[in-house]
Design a protein around this motif. Structure first.
Motif, PDB file in Angstrom:
ATOM      1  N   ASP A  95       0.816  -1.221   0.000  1.00 49.61           N
ATOM      2  CA  ASP A  95       0.000   0.000   0.000  1.00 49.61           C
ATOM      3  C   ASP A  95       0.846   1.266   0.000  1.00 49.61           C
ATOM      4  OD1 ASP A  95      -2.237  -1.602   0.076  1.00 49.61           O
ATOM      5  OD2 ASP A  95      -2.374  -1.547   2.276  1.00 49.61           O
ATOM      6  N   GLY A  96       2.122   1.101   0.351  1.00 46.99           N
ATOM      7  CA  GLY A  96       2.983   2.281   0.464  1.00 46.99           C
ATOM      8  C   GLY A  96       3.137   3.003  -0.847  1.00 46.99           C
ATOM      9  N   VAL A  97       3.279   2.281  -1.969  1.00 53.82           N
ATOM     10  CA  VAL A  97       3.480   2.917  -3.265  1.00 53.82           C
ATOM     11  C   VAL A  97       2.254   3.747  -3.651  1.00 53.82           C
ATOM     12  CG1 VAL A  97       3.915   2.495  -5.731  1.00 53.82           C
ATOM     13  CG2 VAL A  97       5.076   1.108  -3.996  1.00 53.82           C
TER      14      VAL A  97
ATOM     15  N   ARG B 167      26.754  -1.000 -13.607  1.00 56.87           N
ATOM     16  CA  ARG B 167      26.741   0.465 -13.587  1.00 56.87           C
ATOM     17  C   ARG B 167      25.676   1.043 -12.663  1.00 56.87           C
ATOM     18  NH1 ARG B 167      26.616   2.690 -19.488  1.00 56.87           N
ATOM     19  NH2 ARG B 167      24.637   1.545 -19.538  1.00 56.87           N
ATOM     20  N   SER B 168      24.472   0.497 -12.680  1.00 55.52           N
ATOM     21  CA  SER B 168      23.409   1.078 -11.855  1.00 55.52           C
ATOM     22  C   SER B 168      22.372   0.012 -11.513  1.00 55.52           C
ATOM     23  CB  SER B 168      22.727   2.249 -12.573  1.00 55.52           C
ATOM     24  OG  SER B 168      21.973   1.773 -13.674  1.00 55.52           O
ATOM     25  N   MET B 169      21.569   0.352 -10.503  1.00 54.88           N
ATOM     26  CA  MET B 169      20.459  -0.495 -10.095  1.00 54.88           C
ATOM     27  C   MET B 169      19.199   0.381 -10.054  1.00 54.88           C
ATOM     28  SD  MET B 169      19.918  -2.652  -6.565  1.00 54.88           S
ATOM     29  CE  MET B 169      19.689  -1.179  -5.567  1.00 54.88           C
ATOM     30  N   THR B 170      18.124  -0.074 -10.691  1.00 56.56           N
ATOM     31  CA  THR B 170      16.881   0.703 -10.751  1.00 56.56           C
ATOM     32  C   THR B 170      15.768  -0.073 -10.055  1.00 56.56           C
ATOM     33  OG1 THR B 170      17.539   1.692 -12.859  1.00 56.56           O
ATOM     34  CG2 THR B 170      15.207   1.809 -12.264  1.00 56.56           C
ATOM     35  N   ILE B 171      15.060   0.620  -9.139  1.00 57.85           N
ATOM     36  CA  ILE B 171      13.910   0.023  -8.462  1.00 57.85           C
ATOM     37  C   ILE B 171      12.652   0.679  -9.031  1.00 57.85           C
ATOM     38  CG2 ILE B 171      12.717  -0.306  -6.280  1.00 57.85           C
ATOM     39  CD1 ILE B 171      15.381  -0.273  -4.870  1.00 57.85           C
ATOM     40  N   SER B 172      11.835  -0.140  -9.639  1.00 61.18           N
ATOM     41  CA  SER B 172      10.568   0.355 -10.202  1.00 61.18           C
ATOM     42  C   SER B 172       9.485   0.234  -9.134  1.00 61.18           C
ATOM     43  CB  SER B 172      10.183  -0.443 -11.444  1.00 61.18           C
ATOM     44  OG  SER B 172      11.179  -0.329 -12.437  1.00 61.18           O
ATOM     45  N   LEU B 173       8.762   1.356  -8.842  1.00 65.76           N
ATOM     46  CA  LEU B 173       7.714   1.393  -7.818  1.00 65.76           C
ATOM     47  C   LEU B 173       6.366   1.116  -8.474  1.00 65.76           C
ATOM     48  CD1 LEU B 173       8.956   4.597  -5.939  1.00 65.76           C
ATOM     49  CD2 LEU B 173       9.447   2.203  -5.404  1.00 65.76           C
ATOM     50  N   ILE B 174       5.682   0.040  -8.049  1.00 64.90           N
ATOM     51  CA  ILE B 174       4.459  -0.427  -8.704  1.00 64.90           C
ATOM     52  C   ILE B 174       3.300  -0.350  -7.716  1.00 64.90           C
ATOM     53  CG2 ILE B 174       3.378  -2.382  -9.877  1.00 64.90           C
ATOM     54  CD1 ILE B 174       6.282  -3.361 -10.460  1.00 64.90           C
ATOM     55  N   ASN B 175       2.235   0.243  -8.162  1.00 64.35           N
ATOM     56  CA  ASN B 175       1.000   0.327  -7.366  1.00 64.35           C
ATOM     57  C   ASN B 175       0.208  -0.951  -7.624  1.00 64.35           C
ATOM     58  OD1 ASN B 175      -1.422   0.870  -6.093  1.00 64.35           O
ATOM     59  ND2 ASN B 175      -1.544   2.988  -6.860  1.00 64.35           N
ATOM     60  N   ARG B 176       0.192  -1.858  -6.623  1.00 65.14           N
ATOM     61  CA  ARG B 176      -0.413  -3.159  -6.813  1.00 65.14           C
ATOM     62  C   ARG B 176      -1.941  -3.086  -6.881  1.00 65.14           C
ATOM     63  NH1 ARG B 176       2.147  -6.235  -9.297  1.00 65.14           N
ATOM     64  NH2 ARG B 176       0.826  -7.934  -8.526  1.00 65.14           N
ATOM     65  N   SER B 177      -2.531  -1.968  -6.434  1.00 67.08           N
ATOM     66  CA  SER B 177      -3.995  -1.872  -6.451  1.00 67.08           C
ATOM     67  C   SER B 177      -4.548  -1.787  -7.864  1.00 67.08           C
ATOM     68  CB  SER B 177      -4.461  -0.660  -5.637  1.00 67.08           C
ATOM     69  OG  SER B 177      -3.941   0.537  -6.207  1.00 67.08           O
ATOM     70  N   ASP B 178      -3.797  -1.129  -8.760  1.00 62.12           N
ATOM     71  CA  ASP B 178      -4.279  -1.012 -10.140  1.00 62.12           C
ATOM     72  C   ASP B 178      -3.220  -1.401 -11.166  1.00 62.12           C
ATOM     73  OD1 ASP B 178      -2.522   1.013  -9.789  1.00 62.12           O
ATOM     74  OD2 ASP B 178      -3.938   2.639 -10.267  1.00 62.12           O
ATOM     75  N   ASN B 179      -2.097  -2.006 -10.673  1.00 56.70           N
ATOM     76  CA  ASN B 179      -1.006  -2.455 -11.555  1.00 56.70           C
ATOM     77  C   ASN B 179      -0.491  -1.329 -12.449  1.00 56.70           C
ATOM     78  OD1 ASN B 179      -0.737  -5.019 -10.591  1.00 56.70           O
ATOM     79  ND2 ASN B 179      -1.611  -6.063 -12.375  1.00 56.70           N
ATOM     80  N   THR B 180      -0.276  -0.183 -11.833  1.00 57.33           N
ATOM     81  CA  THR B 180       0.323   0.945 -12.554  1.00 57.33           C
ATOM     82  C   THR B 180       1.711   1.212 -11.993  1.00 57.33           C
ATOM     83  OG1 THR B 180      -0.668   2.527 -11.019  1.00 57.33           O
ATOM     84  CG2 THR B 180      -1.907   1.983 -13.032  1.00 57.33           C
ATOM     85  N   ILE B 181       2.558   1.794 -12.826  1.00 57.05           N
ATOM     86  CA  ILE B 181       3.938   2.088 -12.416  1.00 57.05           C
ATOM     87  C   ILE B 181       4.001   3.537 -11.984  1.00 57.05           C
ATOM     88  CG2 ILE B 181       6.346   2.093 -13.117  1.00 57.05           C
ATOM     89  CD1 ILE B 181       5.579   0.056 -15.309  1.00 57.05           C
TER      90      ILE B 181
END
Length: 570
Positions: free
Chosen positions: A73-75, A175-189
């Motif tokens: 729910d945090g995202v 070179r880098s690490m990317t964390i993608s934040l996903i809203n699980r309630s509606d599967n949006t990024i």
């Protein structure tokens, strides 16, 4: 007897098979124990490598854990807060501040998924400022950030319906690490957090220190570990830089869980103290086992050979008893018959009385010789024959005396009897009675075992520091296989002539014992059908070498051969 012989052979075979089976089993057990010890040590090293890879992964995955602790729910809350304020929530920025303290990551960037600063620089891209704990708008964005976020966008977009968590990590090599934040309630990024990896710190400080602390020097730990970038084939770090990397010597290949696929740990086992101790124990146990098995084999073979020899000796003794009993009865019966005829008064003629007397005398001499041989053997066996009377003697004079005394007897048997000697024969320390017995037995053997060519020759020679007596005949000879056994008690060569010839197998045994007591040695040279030569050698009595220097200054000459006809015939 044959049954006992077969039983002994079967028992010996069973014993050998048991020893071989026990040896193989013990060697296999020792080998398995050694392999188990080595494999246990290697397995311990593998667990260390696995533990190391997880520790490194824990440090790299720290940002993901900070974001994941807000829950699914945090995202959604982050997304609502950003839509209202244009900023990330304070608690998320606080977590990013904690991440920024990790020196693995040099910079942190954030971009909403709906905008793309790398395509349109007018769209927002934010950079975390650890001094103010704020997300400042970035004007100049490094290419590595754009590459990492672009890779994450395309990857997460295609997998959005399959993802289970509210955040997804995407690595752009090292070179880098990317964390993608996903809203699980509606599967949006919602957006993407990019953490730039400080490669210089990793290569020059982090991994060298970590590898050295975890594994130490290879000679002590028994393993050397390298961190390799498989894409660029670069060595990122090593636990012991003194060892060069070689693909052919690698024992373990370990990937990092949840880290870039091109970062791989390679390890090589070397002889650590544990493995060296295991190998040393293996070799030591093999040596002890080998010695024990060798001793056991030797004992089995010794017992088998000894029992075989004892059986042969028992057979010889049985034959000897039967033979000697007959031999003793024969002269006794002859003397008894002659004595009865004389005592009954049946013989009154003087010539006949003399004949009977000679017959009794000869048979008594024969009986005495047989008894003397038996007594000599008994003394040798009892160890009481060592009391000899050795003195400096001229062997050539003793041989001549023997020749004179026995010439008539030998020639009466139809033999040609000769003697030859070197001049100036030195003294030898021997017992004169023993020399008489030695010559008597050797000549008696020559008389017994000669057939068509009846010839006996005695020779006295000096060679180096030895004086030797040679007794040669032209008899049946001795097979090569039997030449080492003829000096054993009761041994007789099994052939037709031996079966017809009276004997007890004691003469040559007595000769060898007497020669040994006088510090000499006896050898035989023989070929079947060509005769035999017995050579008895004694050391020169050294004191005598100073008595005749004149003989040493003049060439030694051979004396003329002496025959009974020319000098000793009566």
């Amino acid at each position: 007897m044959n049954n006992l012989k077969n039983l002994r052979a079967i028992s010996f075979g069973i014993g050998l098979i048991a020893v071989i089976a026990l040896t193989v089993m013990n060697i296999y057990s020792l080998y398995e124990l050694r392999e188990s010890s080595i494999e246990s040590a290697k397995e311990n090293k593998r667990s260390h490598i696995d533990e190391f890879s997880r520790e490194v992964s824990w440090h790299f995955n720290f940002p993901s854990r900070e974001v994941r602790k807000f829950g699914d729910d945090g995202v959604g809350h982050f997304q609502e807060y950003y839509a209202q304020t244009g900023k990330l929530p304070t608690k998320l920025r606080k977590s990013l501040g904690t991440v920024s303290e990790n020196r693995i990551f040099s910079e942190i960037y954030f971009t909403p998924h709906a905008t793309d600063h790398c395509i349109d620089f007018m769209q927002p891209m934010f950079r975390y400022n650890p001094d103010t704990n704020e997300m400042d708008r970035a004007d100049m964005v490094p290419e590595v950030v754009c590459d990492g976020i672009g890779l994450a966008r395309s990857r997460v977009q295609t997998m959005i319906d399959e993802l289970r968590w509210s955040n997804q990590i995407t690595y752009d090599l090292h070179r880098s690490m990317t964390i993608s934040l996903i809203n699980r309630s509606d599967n949006t990024i919602f957006g993407h957090l990019n953490f730039v990896i400080d490669r210089d710190y990793l290569v020059n400080e982090y991994f060298p220190e970590k590898l050295e602390d975890k594994f130490g020097e290879a000679d002590e730990s028994g393993i050397v570990v390298w961190l390799i970038d498989d894409v660029f084939t670069n060595i990122i770090g090593s636990s012991d830089p003194t060892y060069d990397f070689n693909w052919r010597e690698i024992d373990i290949r370990q990937r990092f869980p949840d880290l870039p696929e091109n970062w791989i740990l390679y390890a090589k086992f070397i002889d650590s103290p544990t493995i060296a101790a295991s190998n040393a124990s293996w070799i030591r146990n093999l040596l002890v086992l080998g010695t024990a098995v060798f001793a056991l084999f030797g004992a089995l073979i010794f017992m088998y050979i000894t029992s075989k020899r004892e059986r042969e000796l028992a057979q010889r003794q049985a034959g000897f008893l039967a033979n000697v009993t007959h031999e003793l009865k024969t002269p006794l019966a002859a003397m008894q018959a002659a004595g009865e005829n004389i005592s009954d008064g049946r013989v009154t003629d003087g010539n006949r009385l003399k004949t009977y007397g000679n017959h009794i005398y000869n048979e008594s001499i024969r009986l005495r010789k047989m008894i003397d041989k038996l007594l000599d053997i008994a003394r040798f066996d009892a160890g009481t024959s060592n009391t000899i009377q050795r003195a400096p003697q001229k062997l050539d004079e003793m041989a001549r005396q023997f020749f004179r005394d026995h010439y008539n007897y030998v020639t009466s048997k139809g033999f040609r009897f000769t003697l030859a000697s070197d001049t100036n024969i030195p003294l030898a320390m021997v017992d004169s009675d023993h020399i008489e017995t030695i010559l008597s037995n050797l000549v008696e053997n020559a008389l017994k075992y000669s057939t068509d060519t009846k010839e006996i020759h005695i020779g006295i020679r000096q060679k180096d520091n030895h004086v030797s007596l040679h007794v040669r005949d032209r008899g049946v000879g001795i097979p090569k296989r039997a030449q080492k056994q003829i000096f054993e008690k009761f041994y007789r060569i099994e052939d037709t002539l031996t079966a017809r010839t009276k004997g007890h197998g004691l003469g040559l045994s007595i000769v060898q014992n007497l020669v040994t007591l006088n510090g000499g040695r006896i050898d035989v040279e023989s070929k079947p059908g060509q005769g035999s030569t017995f050579i008895v050698s004694f050391p020169v009595f050294l004191e005598s070498t100073q008595t005749d220097k004149k003989s040493e200054s003049t060439p030694r000459k051979k004396s003329r051969k002496m025959t009974g006809e020319s000098e000793y015939a009566e």
